[in-house]
Enzyme design. Structure first.
Site, mmCIF file in Angstrom:
data_model
loop_
_atom_site.group_PDB
_atom_site.id
_atom_site.type_symbol
_atom_site.label_atom_id
_atom_site.label_comp_id
_atom_site.label_asym_id
_atom_site.label_seq_id
_atom_site.Cartn_x
_atom_site.Cartn_y
_atom_site.Cartn_z
ATOM 1 N N GLU A 126 -4.093 -4.506 8.241
ATOM 2 C CA GLU A 126 -4.379 -3.301 7.466
ATOM 3 C C GLU A 126 -4.045 -2.062 8.281
ATOM 4 O O GLU A 126 -4.216 -2.045 9.506
ATOM 5 C CB GLU A 126 -5.863 -3.284 7.070
ATOM 6 C CG GLU A 126 -6.288 -2.118 6.204
ATOM 7 C CD GLU A 126 -5.593 -2.090 4.855
ATOM 8 O OE1 GLU A 126 -4.616 -1.332 4.724
ATOM 9 O OE2 GLU A 126 -6.036 -2.786 3.930
ATOM 10 N N ASP B 66 -0.821 2.778 5.458
ATOM 11 C CA ASP B 66 -1.731 1.909 4.706
ATOM 12 C C ASP B 66 -0.963 1.467 3.450
ATOM 13 O O ASP B 66 -0.904 2.198 2.490
ATOM 14 C CB ASP B 66 -2.992 2.678 4.351
ATOM 15 C CG ASP B 66 -3.929 1.932 3.420
ATOM 16 O OD1 ASP B 66 -3.752 0.714 3.243
ATOM 17 O OD2 ASP B 66 -4.834 2.580 2.842
ATOM 18 N N HIS C 263 -1.000 -5.735 2.040
ATOM 19 C CA HIS C 263 -0.596 -5.269 0.705
ATOM 20 C C HIS C 263 0.591 -4.327 0.803
ATOM 21 O O HIS C 263 0.752 -3.576 1.763
ATOM 22 C CB HIS C 263 -1.774 -4.627 -0.044
ATOM 23 C CG HIS C 263 -2.289 -3.330 0.521
ATOM 24 N ND1 HIS C 263 -1.752 -2.119 0.185
ATOM 25 C CD2 HIS C 263 -3.315 -3.069 1.368
ATOM 26 C CE1 HIS C 263 -2.426 -1.146 0.800
ATOM 27 N NE2 HIS C 263 -3.371 -1.702 1.534
ATOM 28 N N GLU D 30 -3.189 -3.619 -4.205
ATOM 29 C CA GLU D 30 -4.490 -3.573 -3.517
ATOM 30 C C GLU D 30 -5.217 -2.269 -3.793
ATOM 31 O O GLU D 30 -6.451 -2.240 -3.926
ATOM 32 C CB GLU D 30 -4.280 -3.747 -2.005
ATOM 33 C CG GLU D 30 -5.576 -3.907 -1.200
ATOM 34 C CD GLU D 30 -6.121 -2.608 -0.640
ATOM 35 O OE1 GLU D 30 -7.187 -2.653 0.017
ATOM 36 O OE2 GLU D 30 -5.496 -1.533 -0.833
ATOM 37 N N GLU D 31 -4.470 -1.185 -3.859
ATOM 38 C CA GLU D 31 -5.094 0.134 -3.984
ATOM 39 C C GLU D 31 -5.786 0.360 -5.325
ATOM 40 O O GLU D 31 -6.519 1.325 -5.488
ATOM 41 C CB GLU D 31 -4.042 1.233 -3.755
ATOM 42 C CG GLU D 31 -3.405 1.237 -2.371
ATOM 43 C CD GLU D 31 -4.377 1.585 -1.249
ATOM 44 O OE1 GLU D 31 -5.556 1.836 -1.537
ATOM 45 O OE2 GLU D 31 -3.946 1.604 -0.084
ATOM 46 N N HIS E 43 -4.233 7.641 2.803
ATOM 47 C CA HIS E 43 -4.468 8.141 1.454
ATOM 48 C C HIS E 43 -4.172 9.639 1.364
ATOM 49 O O HIS E 43 -4.804 10.390 0.618
ATOM 50 C CB HIS E 43 -5.891 7.829 0.973
ATOM 51 C CG HIS E 43 -6.087 6.392 0.613
ATOM 52 N ND1 HIS E 43 -6.815 5.975 -0.485
ATOM 53 C CD2 HIS E 43 -5.650 5.261 1.198
ATOM 54 C CE1 HIS E 43 -6.812 4.654 -0.542
ATOM 55 N NE2 HIS E 43 -6.113 4.202 0.481
#
Length: 358
Positions: free
Chosen positions: A235, A179, A63, A212-213, A322
């Site tokens: 990923e 990510d 993603h 995606e998130e 994140h």
């Protein structure tokens, strides 16, 4: 040899969920020898030319979006209120530099803030920090200045602003959005390495999925369009070597590619993982197995598409995902690409039918 310039350009690109255009520009510039197609959702598909006549298709997924924010309102004093795009821990947000993309496509720098202790009561200091109480300060003095001079309005996307560092001596990289921009780099490197391979028994499509998130949205479209028989998902996985001892940690920097057996969104194909591990052992590719209690990836959407798609999830352990800053080990990235290339080149009708249980 790993293309550090590619990793830097793609990880520093602005691209919170729903606003991945800059990331797609980097991808396109690095896949000029491939057939490229995009859709209205900001998904991008990359295909090897003259590789579409095989009976089976493998989707390479990653993603493109990163966790970020969106401007929700602009106060009279010139500060911006915001909502999260993706999963954030509130205490990781304040006192960081962010970029807001204005109506002209320019990046305006701002600082995430919360009420300082000087202006809080004792009771307020004890309360848990809430995103609703935070703001972004761009140095403006009024709402009019934000809108007219800075060109920022409600709905503007926001992402962390972080410089990239490569420590060649220690094989480390530090930056933002590992990510899952490291996953995007993995697709690019994998496609380049297999482009002229004489051992391909499968069609290979790179699927760079948006959003995606915020709920695996892009992958629902990419998997429906590609209709893969198998998938390899890349990923930037959360590294856990800061929180668990050796033997318990399953996302260790320098431990090799992370093969994910399950998380909240899917349970892996036993036969697919067995095949991948046999390939890894045969080729001395370092790997570590992971069984996740939480978290999810696009595998949750892809494996439920069509009549069911076995997905091999390969992760590059990345510390502090994140959040604004991440660490990763280049050797894990290289092991991830090595395993993906070798798995693809060793797929034949017999092994595919075994994985598909046909």
């Amino acid at each position: 040899m790993t293309d550090i310039n590619l990793i830097e350009s793609i990880t520093t690109a602005f691209g919170p969920s729903g606003f991945e255009d800059d990331v797609l520009d980097v991808i396109k510039n690095n896949l000029k020898d491939f057939s490229i197609e995009t859709d209205s959702m900001n998904n991008l598909f990359a295909r090897i030319k003259n590789n579409s006549d095989k009976p089976y298709t493998v989707l390479l997924d990653a993603h493109t979006d990163e966790v970020g924010f969106m401007v929700q309102s602009i106060l009279d004093n010139g500060t911006l209120m915001f909502v999260p795009l993706g999963g954030w821990v509130a205490t990781n947000i304040p006192a960081h530099l962010v970029g807001i993309k204005n109506i002209h496509g320019e990046i305006v720098e701002g600082i995430t803030g919360s009420t300082p202790p000087h202006f809080m009561s004792e009771e307020e200091r004890k309360r848990p920090l809430s995103i609703d109480s935070m703001f972004i300060d761009i140095g403006a003095k009024s709402r009019r200045e934000v809108i007219e001079d800075f060109g920022i309005d409600v709905g503007a996307p926001v992402a962390p602003l972080v410089d990239f560092r490569h420590d060649a001596k220690r094989n480390l990289i530090r930056g933002k959005a590992f990510d899952n921009r490291l996953g995007c780099c993995s697709i690019i490197e994998t496609l380049k390495r297999i482009k002229d391979s004489k051992n391909l028994n499968v069609n290979v499509v790179g699927g760079f999925a948006a959003q995606e998130e915020v709920g695996m949205r892009g992958a629902k479209i990419t998997s429906a369009k590609v209709k893969p028989d198998l998938a390899i998902l890349f990923e930037g996985s959360p590294a856990d070597d800061r929180y668990f001892p050796e033997g318990v940690a399953q996302g260790t920097l320098g431990g090799g590619t992370q093969i994910r057996h399950m998380d909240q969104s899917y349970i892996s194909s036993f036969e697919y993982i067995k095949f991948a591990k046999e390939i890894a052992n045969k080729n001395n590719i370092k790997y570590q197995s992971a069984v996740r209690r939480a978290g999810s990836t696009n595998a949750g959407a892809i494996h439920l598409s069509g009549e069911g798609v076995p997905v091999l999830v390969l992760g590059i352990p990345s510390r502090f995902v994140h959040s604004h800053y991440n660490f990763a080990d280049i050797s894990d990235f290289e092991a991830t690409v090595d395993l993906a290339v070798n798995v693809i080149e060793n797929l034949d009708e017999e092994s595919i039918k075994k994985i598909l249980k046909k």
